[in-house]
Write a protein that holds these residues in place. Structure first.
Motif, PDB file in Angstrom:
ATOM      1  N   VAL A 574      71.335  62.956 -17.873  1.00 29.01           N
ATOM      2  CA  VAL A 574      71.932  61.618 -17.912  1.00 29.01           C
ATOM      3  C   VAL A 574      72.177  61.242 -19.372  1.00 29.01           C
ATOM      4  O   VAL A 574      71.311  61.445 -20.229  1.00 29.01           O
ATOM      5  CB  VAL A 574      71.025  60.568 -17.235  1.00 29.01           C
ATOM      6  CG1 VAL A 574      71.607  59.157 -17.438  1.00 29.01           C
ATOM      7  CG2 VAL A 574      70.880  60.857 -15.747  1.00 29.01           C
ATOM      8  N   ASN A 575      73.349  60.699 -19.647  1.00 29.25           N
ATOM      9  CA  ASN A 575      73.667  60.221 -20.991  1.00 29.25           C
ATOM     10  C   ASN A 575      74.466  58.926 -20.880  1.00 29.25           C
ATOM     11  O   ASN A 575      75.154  58.688 -19.882  1.00 29.25           O
ATOM     12  CB  ASN A 575      74.471  61.266 -21.763  1.00 29.25           C
ATOM     13  CG  ASN A 575      74.482  60.989 -23.251  1.00 29.25           C
ATOM     14  OD1 ASN A 575      73.544  60.391 -23.780  1.00 29.25           O
ATOM     15  ND2 ASN A 575      75.508  61.404 -23.934  1.00 29.25           N
ATOM     16  N   THR A 576      74.383  58.089 -21.916  1.00 23.59           N
ATOM     17  CA  THR A 576      75.005  56.768 -21.910  1.00 23.59           C
ATOM     18  C   THR A 576      75.834  56.578 -23.172  1.00 23.59           C
ATOM     19  O   THR A 576      75.416  57.001 -24.253  1.00 23.59           O
ATOM     20  CB  THR A 576      73.923  55.671 -21.824  1.00 23.59           C
ATOM     21  OG1 THR A 576      73.171  55.837 -20.628  1.00 23.59           O
ATOM     22  CG2 THR A 576      74.559  54.282 -21.826  1.00 23.59           C
ATOM     23  N   GLY A 577      76.999  55.944 -23.036  1.00 23.27           N
ATOM     24  CA  GLY A 577      77.817  55.647 -24.208  1.00 23.27           C
ATOM     25  C   GLY A 577      79.255  55.350 -23.828  1.00 23.27           C
ATOM     26  O   GLY A 577      79.612  55.235 -22.654  1.00 23.27           O
ATOM     27  N   GLN A 578      80.107  55.227 -24.864  1.00 21.66           N
ATOM     28  CA  GLN A 578      81.520  54.910 -24.678  1.00 21.66           C
ATOM     29  C   GLN A 578      82.275  56.146 -24.198  1.00 21.66           C
ATOM     30  O   GLN A 578      82.210  57.207 -24.827  1.00 21.66           O
ATOM     31  CB  GLN A 578      82.123  54.414 -25.986  1.00 21.66           C
ATOM     32  CG  GLN A 578      81.722  53.007 -26.384  1.00 21.66           C
ATOM     33  CD  GLN A 578      82.420  51.947 -25.556  1.00 21.66           C
ATOM     34  OE1 GLN A 578      83.563  52.119 -25.162  1.00 21.66           O
ATOM     35  NE2 GLN A 578      81.735  50.865 -25.276  1.00 21.66           N
ATOM     36  N   VAL A 579      82.982  56.000 -23.083  1.00 20.11           N
ATOM     37  CA  VAL A 579      83.790  57.082 -22.541  1.00 20.11           C
ATOM     38  C   VAL A 579      85.147  56.527 -22.152  1.00 20.11           C
ATOM     39  O   VAL A 579      85.342  55.315 -22.047  1.00 20.11           O
ATOM     40  CB  VAL A 579      83.128  57.733 -21.306  1.00 20.11           C
ATOM     41  CG1 VAL A 579      81.757  58.272 -21.642  1.00 20.11           C
ATOM     42  CG2 VAL A 579      83.029  56.728 -20.158  1.00 20.11           C
ATOM     43  N   THR A 622      70.621  56.345 -23.662  1.00 20.88           N
ATOM     44  CA  THR A 622      70.047  55.915 -22.388  1.00 20.88           C
ATOM     45  C   THR A 622      68.651  55.358 -22.601  1.00 20.88           C
ATOM     46  O   THR A 622      68.293  54.309 -22.040  1.00 20.88           O
ATOM     47  CB  THR A 622      70.001  57.102 -21.411  1.00 20.88           C
ATOM     48  OG1 THR A 622      71.304  57.679 -21.302  1.00 20.88           O
ATOM     49  CG2 THR A 622      69.541  56.647 -20.034  1.00 20.88           C
ATOM     50  N   VAL A 623      67.865  56.042 -23.406  1.00 12.50           N
ATOM     51  CA  VAL A 623      66.497  55.584 -23.676  1.00 12.50           C
ATOM     52  C   VAL A 623      66.514  54.228 -24.368  1.00 12.50           C
ATOM     53  O   VAL A 623      65.732  53.330 -24.033  1.00 12.50           O
ATOM     54  CB  VAL A 623      65.752  56.627 -24.542  1.00 12.50           C
ATOM     55  CG1 VAL A 623      64.384  56.101 -24.962  1.00 12.50           C
ATOM     56  CG2 VAL A 623      65.601  57.930 -23.772  1.00 12.50           C
ATOM     57  N   ALA A 624      67.437  54.047 -25.326  1.00 10.13           N
ATOM     58  CA  ALA A 624      67.497  52.782 -26.066  1.00 10.13           C
ATOM     59  C   ALA A 624      67.821  51.609 -25.154  1.00 10.13           C
ATOM     60  O   ALA A 624      67.434  50.473 -25.438  1.00 10.13           O
ATOM     61  CB  ALA A 624      68.543  52.886 -27.172  1.00 10.13           C
ATOM     62  N   ALA A 625      68.516  51.866 -24.043  1.00 11.84           N
ATOM     63  CA  ALA A 625      68.914  50.786 -23.141  1.00 11.84           C
ATOM     64  C   ALA A 625      67.830  50.439 -22.119  1.00 11.84           C
ATOM     65  O   ALA A 625      68.004  49.486 -21.366  1.00 11.84           O
ATOM     66  CB  ALA A 625      70.201  51.180 -22.400  1.00 11.84           C
ATOM     67  N   LEU A 626      66.716  51.192 -22.125  1.00 13.95           N
ATOM     68  CA  LEU A 626      65.720  51.010 -21.056  1.00 13.95           C
ATOM     69  C   LEU A 626      64.313  50.859 -21.621  1.00 13.95           C
ATOM     70  O   LEU A 626      63.459  51.744 -21.465  1.00 13.95           O
ATOM     71  CB  LEU A 626      65.765  52.212 -20.096  1.00 13.95           C
ATOM     72  CG  LEU A 626      67.084  52.423 -19.350  1.00 13.95           C
ATOM     73  CD1 LEU A 626      67.059  53.718 -18.581  1.00 13.95           C
ATOM     74  CD2 LEU A 626      67.346  51.251 -18.421  1.00 13.95           C
ATOM     75  N   PRO A 627      64.026  49.737 -22.271  1.00 14.83           N
ATOM     76  CA  PRO A 627      62.665  49.547 -22.796  1.00 14.83           C
ATOM     77  C   PRO A 627      61.617  49.409 -21.702  1.00 14.83           C
ATOM     78  O   PRO A 627      60.420  49.573 -21.974  1.00 14.83           O
ATOM     79  CB  PRO A 627      62.806  48.249 -23.616  1.00 14.83           C
ATOM     80  CG  PRO A 627      63.962  47.535 -22.998  1.00 14.83           C
ATOM     81  CD  PRO A 627      64.914  48.602 -22.553  1.00 14.83           C
ATOM     82  N   GLU A 628      62.050  49.100 -20.472  1.00 16.17           N
ATOM     83  CA  GLU A 628      61.093  48.919 -19.400  1.00 16.17           C
ATOM     84  C   GLU A 628      60.641  50.232 -18.771  1.00 16.17           C
ATOM     85  O   GLU A 628      59.767  50.243 -17.905  1.00 16.17           O
ATOM     86  CB  GLU A 628      61.676  48.013 -18.315  1.00 16.17           C
ATOM     87  CG  GLU A 628      62.803  48.633 -17.484  1.00 16.17           C
ATOM     88  CD  GLU A 628      64.169  48.453 -18.125  1.00 16.17           C
ATOM     89  OE1 GLU A 628      64.215  48.257 -19.354  1.00 16.17           O
ATOM     90  OE2 GLU A 628      65.183  48.515 -17.403  1.00 16.17           O
ATOM     91  N   MET A 629      61.230  51.345 -19.212  1.00 14.56           N
ATOM     92  CA  MET A 629      60.872  52.638 -18.653  1.00 14.56           C
ATOM     93  C   MET A 629      60.127  53.482 -19.677  1.00 14.56           C
ATOM     94  O   MET A 629      60.202  53.244 -20.881  1.00 14.56           O
ATOM     95  CB  MET A 629      62.126  53.381 -18.181  1.00 14.56           C
ATOM     96  CG  MET A 629      62.877  52.672 -17.060  1.00 14.56           C
ATOM     97  SD  MET A 629      64.167  53.699 -16.319  1.00 14.56           S
ATOM     98  CE  MET A 629      63.156  54.843 -15.379  1.00 14.56           C
TER      99      MET A 629
END
Length: 733
Positions: A574-579, A622-629
């Motif tokens: 899984v990865n997160t960003g501008q696409v 992805t990690v930066a967007a999920l401090p609750e995990m």
């Protein structure tokens, strides 16, 4: 208002209202801010001077100087030599240091010799005599302080948003009463120079720089408030020292209405600032100034004609000293040249400013043009409407150009966007019908997204289309490990049944977490979150979906065992960003899909799950967007096709759902990585062995720990290079 145009005019009025609210500051629109910043940058780049200003010279602590003199910070004896050369040999008008000297220089060893003189050699008269003779030459701070008294010298310092009092501040340039009408930024603390140095210098100026919302430096705070009083920036303080002027507040008139505003004044030079004391930086084409290497100035090799009577700024362009800024001119712009530009702008009297009536002008134009176009455009043919809109936009561009040449910065985006949006709205209205869009929405997206999302999208189909756009999304790839070998042991019918059952179960999980299926590639699934329906928590949904797929696979494998089918093991990335997301393909076949580096990296992450014996790997964004995990950092890797290393992580789940022993293991592996990257093999191995024992008691997998033990064993006999950065390189996909 005719009923025929009612809907169109209501939409147009809504656009006018939103832009009016934006111009008043009631609402913020990120896209408008970006457009306004872009329009300012375009005007600046088209009109900035392209010549070198000889009045200001930059003495550069560059790579050549660092190579010859030594790494930074230099001893104050070297700075004394530089200062003496500037004043005594080159006769400069003033020197401003874009540097701070907050700590005592002990590099000469004087403190150690003094300690010996007071202890071991206390009664040694010869030692005492020699030390007293050498003391003046070894007191580097005193030598530098003496050099600062030769001519006007201005030191640099910085303010902080947190309480701190380091060093000695210069005298304020204005009192609280004098600046009562300005809303200056407040500082809570400062980091300044040694008192001995500050007393020898004429003054000091802060070099804090605040970038705009997009990270670009367009303005500079000329004044900052600390404990009520106002202090000057480095550019302002250096100019004052060179000209021998005093600062005060005056009123100035703004064309063309002769309205009044406050400005800073130094003799006959006016410095227009906004209400917070900031001024636009009048950039020149880079480089706009002569750069002389500090080592050449120290050695007297620099031409005297370039420096004589010039205002000198001492700064650095060395990348390792981190004084490079993002500006409209270039991405890596020396911070010291920003101060130089401000000095030139003040001397030339061409500092641009936004007039006090700018907001009122925006509102008046938006209301006048907005209401007029709302009434007129629906009645015109598309061609006539376009011609009218282009004429109005061209007229306003001419006004903007005149204002810019008059040093006035008027807002471009609100009025031009209003004209453009109303023109496009009225031209396109006849081509799109709401009823047709509702019928098409299911056909467009039904094969990609869950039925419940299709229903939600059909409530406002105008919001959704398949045109390509750039969005922040989360991408998921999953792949069955060893599927080729598995398929060889099954009949074609068994293989088809197994694959259909597997893909059906995994698709159900993705749909349950609001994901969009991009495509199936054999046993591989590609999905994404955040499009076509916006999803502010797309990263969370993607990671939870990946974890749920792993959990669902356990149940699925039980059913497979009952049918004598092989067990499946799946890797998920899984990865997160501008696409770029939208309809892509050819006239023969189109597909709603995503493309970009973020997508490629997600695929690479899935591919390296087996390298770390984990079921799922996610990227840094992805990690930066999920401090609750909770995530375990697995490694820093350079995957095939990427130049820069990336950190990879294994998700464990929501912090609130995890048992304490599992959290302890996660924290422990962070310590292992730190020791491993520091090449402390013994500490890393000891912690790994302890974690393996703990994991075995929890029935937790230990494959990751075994992999690092193998690496450590290898590195013990094949040590990495001295500059090893701890990055593991993958040569295959």
């Amino acid at each position: 208002m005719g009923i025929k145009y009612l809907s169109r005019r209501l939409v147009s009025l809504l656009i006018v209202i939103v832009l009016v609210l934006y111009s008043t500051g009631v609402v913020r629109l990120g896209v408008m801010d970006r457009l306004e910043a872009w329009s300012y940058d375009v005007r600046l780049l088209l009109t900035m001077p392209h010549n070198i200003d000889p009045r200001v010279v930059i003495v550069d602590i560059d790579e050549a100087s660092l190579k010859q003199v030594g790494r930074w910070p230099w001893g104050r004896d070297k700075l004394a030599q530089l200062t003496e050369s500037l004043f005594s040999h080159y006769h400069v008008a003033a020197v401003g240091y874009d540097l701070v000297f907050a700590e005592v220089d002990t590099s000469s060893g004087l403190a150690t010799l003094t300690q010996l003189a007071n202890s071991k050699f206390k009664n040694d008269a010869q030692f005492q005599q020699v030390l007293n003779h050498l003391r003046p030459s070894l007191d580097y701070d005193a030598r530098f302080a003496q050099a600062l008294t030769l001519a006007p010298a201005v030191l640099g310092y910085y303010f902080t948003p947190y309480p701190q009092q380091l060093g000695a501040l210069p005298k304020p340039v204005l009192t609280a009463e004098q600046t009562a009408r300005l809303q200056l930024p407040h500082a809570a603390g400062y980091g300044a120079n040694l008192s001995q140095l500050q007393q020898s210098a004429v003054s000091a100026g802060y070099f804090n720089m605040t970038a705009d919302f997009d990270g670009v430096t367009r303005q500079m705070d000329m004044l900052m408030r600390y404990q009520g009083a106002a202090y000057a920036s480095l550019s302002l303080a250096t100019l004052q020292a060179a000209m021998g002027t005093q600062l005060q507040l005056k009123s100035m008139r703004e064309p063309p209405f002769n309205t009044q505003r406050l400005a800073l004044a130094a003799d006959d030079m006016l410095i227009p600032v906004n209400t917070s004391g900031a001024a636009f930086v009048p950039y020149r084409a880079y480089p706009g100034y002569t750069y002389l290497s500090a080592i050449d100035v120290m050695a007297g090799r620099a031409p005297v004609a370039l420096l004589e009577n010039a205002i000198v700024l001492v700064g650095t362009t060395a990348p390792g000293l981190l004084d490079l800024r993002v500006t409209p001119v270039v991405q890596n712009y020396p911070g010291v040249e920003i101060h130089a530009n401000l000095i030139s702008g003040i001397l030339d009297g061409n500092l641009r400013y936004q007039p006090s009536y700018a907001r009122a002008l925006d509102m008046a134009l938006l209301l006048l043009l907005g209401l007029g176009l709302t009434l007129i455009l629906p009645k015109l043919t598309p061609l006539r409407g376009a011609l009218l809109s282009v004429a109005l936009a061209g007229s306003y561009v001419a006004v903007l150009a005149w204002a810019w040449q008059s040093n006035l910065v008027l807002n471009a985006a609100p009025v031009l966007v209003l004209i453009g949006v109303l023109m496009i709205l009225n031209m396109a209205w006849g081509y799109f019908a709401e009823s047709l869009a509702k019928r098409q929405i299911t056909g467009l997206f039904g094969q990609y997204v869950p039925p419940e999302l299709v229903d939600e999208m059909s409530h406002d189909p105008s919001k959704f289309n398949m045109r390509s756009e750039s969005k922040d999304l989360s991408i998921l790839f999953s792949d069955v490990r060893g599927f080729t070998t598995i398929s060889e042991g099954l009949t074609p019918q068994q293989l088809s049944d197994l694959l259909n059952e597997f893909l059906g179960a995994m698709t159900a999980v993705i749909h349950q977490h609001q994901g969009t299926i991009d495509k199936y590639m054999g046993d591989c699934i590609m999905a994404f979150w955040g499009a076509p329906l916006d999803n502010s928590h797309h990263a969370r949904d993607a990671v939870l979906a990946g974890l749920a797929m792993q959990a669902a696979l356990v149940t699925l494998n039980q059913r497979f065992a009952e049918k004598n089918w092989p067990q499946l093991h799946v890797g998920v990335g899984v990865n997160t960003g501008q696409v770029s997301v939208g309809n892509m393909g050819s006239t023969f076949r189109m597909a709603y899909t995503v493309m970009g580096d973020v997508v490629n990296l997600a695929s690479r992450l899935e591919g390296i799950t087996k390298q770390y014996d984990v079921g799922m790997v996610v990227g840094e964004n992805t990690v930066a967007a999920l401090p609750e995990m909770v995530f375990v950092e697995l490694d820093s890797v350079r995957v095939k096709g990427k130049l820069h290393p990336v950190k990879i992580y294994q998700p464990l789940g929501l912090r609130s759902d995890l048992a304490k022993p599992l959290l302890t293991l996660a924290d422990g592996f962070a310590s292992v990585l730190a020791a491993y990257r520091a090449q402390n093999w013994d500490a890393a191995q000891a912690e790994l062995e302890a974690m393996i024992k703990q994991a075995q008691t929890l029935d937790s997998p230990t494959g990751l720990y075994d992999i690092y033990l193998q690496r450590i064993s290898y590195f013990r006999t094949h040590p990495p290079a001295a500059d090893w950065d701890g990055v593991w390189v993958f040569e295959s996909k």
